[in-house]
Design an enzyme around this catalytic site. Sequence first.
Site, PDB file in Angstrom:
ATOM      1  CB  ILE A  10      -0.959   0.022   1.211  1.00 36.04           C
ATOM      2  CG1 ILE A  10      -0.167  -0.082   2.516  1.00 36.04           C
ATOM      3  CG2 ILE A  10      -1.985  -1.086   1.108  1.00 36.04           C
ATOM      4  CD1 ILE A  10      -1.029   0.016   3.755  1.00 36.04           C
ATOM      5  NE  ARG A  12       8.317   0.202  -3.999  1.00 35.01           N
ATOM      6  CZ  ARG A  12       8.423  -0.536  -5.109  1.00 35.01           C
ATOM      7  NH1 ARG A  12       8.898   0.011  -6.218  1.00 35.01           N
ATOM      8  NH2 ARG A  12       8.038  -1.796  -5.106  1.00 35.01           N
ATOM      9  N   GLY A  13       8.514   3.948   0.200  1.00 37.37           N
ATOM     10  CA  GLY A  13       9.311   5.118   0.516  1.00 37.37           C
ATOM     11  C   GLY A  13      10.757   4.919   0.129  1.00 37.37           C
ATOM     12  CB  ALA A  14      13.692   7.127   0.542  1.00 36.93           C
ATOM     13  CE1 TYR A  15      17.369   6.004   3.286  1.00 33.85           C
ATOM     14  CE2 TYR A  15      15.689   7.339   4.347  1.00 33.85           C
ATOM     15  CZ  TYR A  15      16.931   7.228   3.762  1.00 33.85           C
ATOM     16  OH  TYR A  15      17.730   8.334   3.639  1.00 33.85           O
ATOM     17  N   GLY A  16      12.016   1.841   2.454  1.00 36.69           N
ATOM     18  CA  GLY A  16      11.230   0.638   2.692  1.00 36.69           C
ATOM     19  C   GLY A  16       9.854   0.723   2.066  1.00 36.69           C
ATOM     20  CB  SER A  17       7.577  -1.428   0.864  1.00 33.92           C
ATOM     21  OG  SER A  17       8.541  -1.230  -0.160  1.00 33.92           O
ATOM     22  CE  LYS A  33       8.474   3.317   8.205  1.00 32.56           C
ATOM     23  NZ  LYS A  33       8.544   4.552   9.032  1.00 32.56           N
ATOM     24  CG  ASP A 129       8.176  13.808   8.038  1.00 33.78           C
ATOM     25  OD1 ASP A 129       8.105  14.868   7.387  1.00 33.78           O
ATOM     26  OD2 ASP A 129       8.186  12.684   7.500  1.00 33.78           O
TER      27      ASP A 129
END
Length: 534
Positions: A10, A12-17, A33, A129
């Site tokens: 669902i 996706r980011g720079a360091y994981g999903s 995560k 953040d």
Amino acid sequence: MEQYEVVEQIGRGAYGSAYLVVHKGERKRYVMKKIRLSKQNDKFQRTAYQEMSLMASLSNPYIVEYKDGWVDEGTSACIVTSYCEGGDMAERIKKARGVLFSEERVCRWFTQLLLALDYLHCNRVLHRDLKCSNILLTKDNNIRLADFGLAKLLMEDLASTIVGTPNYMCPEILADIPYGYKSDIWSLGCCMFEILAHRPAFKAADMASLINKINRSSISPMPPIYSSSLKQIVKSMLRKNPEHRPTAGELLRHPYLQPYLAESCSCSPIYLPVKPTKSNLGDKQQSRKPGSGRKRIIKTNGSSEALETAAEQAVDTRDNSTYISDVSTVGTQDACISQVSVDPQARNKAYQNIDDLTLFQQIEENLMTITDRQIDEAIFLKAVRTSSTVDVVPVSGAIQKPNEAPIPKEELTIGVVQEQRKEVKAHTHQGSKPGTGDVPIVTEESSPKSAVKLAHSDSTPAEWDHLNIVQQRADALESLLELCAKLLKQERLEELAGVLRPFGEGAVSSRETAIWLTKSLMTPPKLEGSPKLT
């Protein structure tokens, strides 16, 4: 991992999903995560472990619930949290397609976010953040604050690393000044502006323009359908000087948010409204104007007493459907703290009756302040030029590379780690809560020096005062225009003429106008129906 069945990816980011998973035993959905640890340095791996530990230690109804966590053969760290069916706030704003949310719904979300943020700050946690995509919604439209990948436990009074999302960064972070809990207040103010206006508070085509706007705290007007009290609260969170921003606890004690706070499931007695006893009703009272850090004394003259009495009667309406009723009281020598129960329909009716009075009270104070304090235009122009001067120092890989296109419109989370910690002095920044532990934050890029510096960042107190005066003039003008528009819409031309009379050739004093307008608003007519909201 054997206890969970992966349904779909669902995010996706720079360091994981992020994955939607189902617990095989409970048959309940969760979000997993998965953070990649392979080919990452030791500092990044420690950050992943500490995020897992931090999530496990948090317990608040408006923060995503931690379910489980583990390290998968040293290649990835997995954190399982509760699943929010309503998606995130950024998606909700896009799906609205320009249809604004009702003020009641916005205030309920706002109160829940403040409760979550106050809980974090009381436990020495900086989120760092806060943005709309990290604000999740349940199927019941309740808030869940998420994503603590950049969160930090304050060991010192202030933090110094530059992390976060540029559009939501406060001026002191961009100016490379040590920052504290008020940085989260700024970010939440940006989120609330976006929820109200369905557009970012600060947006620009390039980083230099964005920094310039943030440094000047230059925001566009919010939609006129929302009350002045709510807009003033949001504006108070976006003040350039962090010392002038309210804390989450102070905002929760704001009179305008008390009805929504009473509806929350985690309402603490310290946030409940404080009512004076009968013995003190005749004395002078000190009140704070909604959405402002300035104080004013209500003098015991005829017009002010009449205004105060009318406002109290309008708020404390007690008819067939009780607006506020005391449930339990804790007596003290001068005042008592009372828990309240709220009828939403009666509350809306009462606020409708005192809307004109609240707006007039703001106009009266702003007009009197401007009348008493004349502004030298040369100093004003100098202050504006000083506050808008920007010096951008490019650093390779930190913000934007020379050969890259301008920063895209979508939000980018960036971070620049300072190798050398600066000595923090208490008098250079706002006070914050002491901490006992430090969480090293691993960010995407690192550099010996920060990537962004603002010239003239150490503004003098005199310059802050000049800018505050300018802000007061803007607030007064906005409030005046809102009242004039309302009177014109209701065809109350006589009252409209009285409001505008001080600005004609035969101008009268603002005090005479205040007395006249008080009398005209003592028995305000019923307002016409407001625009249909969702």
